[in-house]
Design a protein around this motif. Structure first.
Motif, PDB file in Angstrom:
ATOM      1  N   SER A   7      80.791  44.996  32.515  1.00 54.92           N
ATOM      2  CA  SER A   7      80.745  45.700  31.240  1.00 54.92           C
ATOM      3  C   SER A   7      79.288  45.901  30.855  1.00 54.92           C
ATOM      4  N   GLY A   8      79.068  46.740  29.858  1.00 55.66           N
ATOM      5  CA  GLY A   8      77.725  46.913  29.322  1.00 55.66           C
ATOM      6  C   GLY A   8      77.020  48.190  29.721  1.00 55.66           C
ATOM      7  N   GLY A   9      77.636  48.970  30.590  1.00 54.91           N
ATOM      8  CA  GLY A   9      77.005  50.223  30.966  1.00 54.91           C
ATOM      9  C   GLY A   9      76.995  51.224  29.817  1.00 54.91           C
ATOM     10  N   GLY A  10      76.281  52.323  30.021  1.00 54.46           N
ATOM     11  CA  GLY A  10      76.225  53.346  28.999  1.00 54.46           C
ATOM     12  C   GLY A  10      75.158  54.362  29.309  1.00 54.46           C
ATOM     13  N   SER A  11      74.848  55.177  28.322  1.00 52.40           N
ATOM     14  CA  SER A  11      73.832  56.209  28.460  1.00 52.40           C
ATOM     15  C   SER A  11      72.638  55.871  27.591  1.00 52.40           C
ATOM     16  N   VAL A  12      71.458  55.913  28.179  1.00 49.28           N
ATOM     17  CA  VAL A  12      70.230  55.640  27.443  1.00 49.28           C
ATOM     18  C   VAL A  12      69.164  56.637  27.857  1.00 49.28           C
ATOM     19  N   TYR A  91      77.109  50.682  38.641  1.00 45.77           N
ATOM     20  CA  TYR A  91      76.637  49.333  38.929  1.00 45.77           C
ATOM     21  C   TYR A  91      77.831  48.418  39.172  1.00 45.77           C
ATOM     22  N   TYR A  92      77.748  47.670  40.258  1.00 43.13           N
ATOM     23  CA  TYR A  92      78.818  46.762  40.657  1.00 43.13           C
ATOM     24  C   TYR A  92      78.285  45.335  40.767  1.00 43.13           C
ATOM     25  N   TRP A 113      84.465  42.254  44.711  1.00 40.05           N
ATOM     26  CA  TRP A 113      83.732  43.275  43.966  1.00 40.05           C
ATOM     27  C   TRP A 113      84.458  43.629  42.683  1.00 40.05           C
ATOM     28  N   GLY A 114      83.667  43.977  41.671  1.00 43.66           N
ATOM     29  CA  GLY A 114      84.241  44.513  40.461  1.00 43.66           C
ATOM     30  C   GLY A 114      84.459  46.015  40.584  1.00 43.66           C
ATOM     31  N   GLN A 115      84.964  46.598  39.496  1.00 48.92           N
ATOM     32  CA  GLN A 115      85.278  48.027  39.489  1.00 48.92           C
ATOM     33  C   GLN A 115      84.059  48.884  39.164  1.00 48.92           C
ATOM     34  N   GLY A 116      83.040  48.281  38.619  1.00 54.44           N
ATOM     35  CA  GLY A 116      81.812  49.017  38.332  1.00 54.44           C
ATOM     36  C   GLY A 116      81.695  49.432  36.882  1.00 54.44           C
ATOM     37  N   THR A 117      80.456  49.638  36.458  1.00 47.17           N
ATOM     38  CA  THR A 117      80.164  50.158  35.129  1.00 47.17           C
ATOM     39  C   THR A 117      79.061  51.197  35.278  1.00 47.17           C
TER      40      THR A 117
END
Length: 123
Positions: A7-12, A91-92, A113-117
């Motif tokens: 978690s924590g991804g986004g647009s910057v 990002y994984y 592995w996670g699903q990615g963010t």
């Protein structure tokens, strides 16, 4: 089996910061962050050894990204500062539970592995 949830991804904007989290459902020995941009191979960017605390980074993120872990809550973090457009990717987090004495930044070293963010950095 270890389940991972990023978690924590986004647009910057360029120069901004983000902090990614990866919650693990079980014990691991090596944990790492990887990223994959469209049309490119998955790239290892940082790992941390859960026992020794040893960490390392790919040269392109050294001095800008910091990997850390909370062993009590089984959570991996990636603090990303001074973000650049070329950091844009999915990002994984990867997890390797076997008792390796050392970790690697190779895809084959990690079993789960996670699903990615998604992280998107605009100029």
């Amino acid at each position: 089996q270890v389940q991972l949830q990023e978690s924590g991804g986004g647009s910057v904007q360029s120069g901004g910061s983000l902090k990614l989290s990866c919650a693990a459902s079980g014990d691991t020995r090596c944990m790492a962050w990887f990223r994959q941009a469209p049309g490119k191979e998955r790239e290892g960017i940082a790992y941390i050894h859960s026992v020794s605390g040893t960490s390392d980074y790919v040269s392109s993120v050294k001095g800008r990204f910091t990997i850390s872990q909370d062993n009590v809550n089984k959570t991996l973090y990636l603090q990303m500062n001074s973000l650049k457009p070329e950091d844009s990717a999915m990002y994984y987090c990867g997890s390797e539970p076997r008792p390796w004495a050392y970790c690697r930044l190779t895809v084959s070293h990690y079993k789960y592995w996670g699903q990615g963010t998604q992280v998107t950095v605009s100029s």
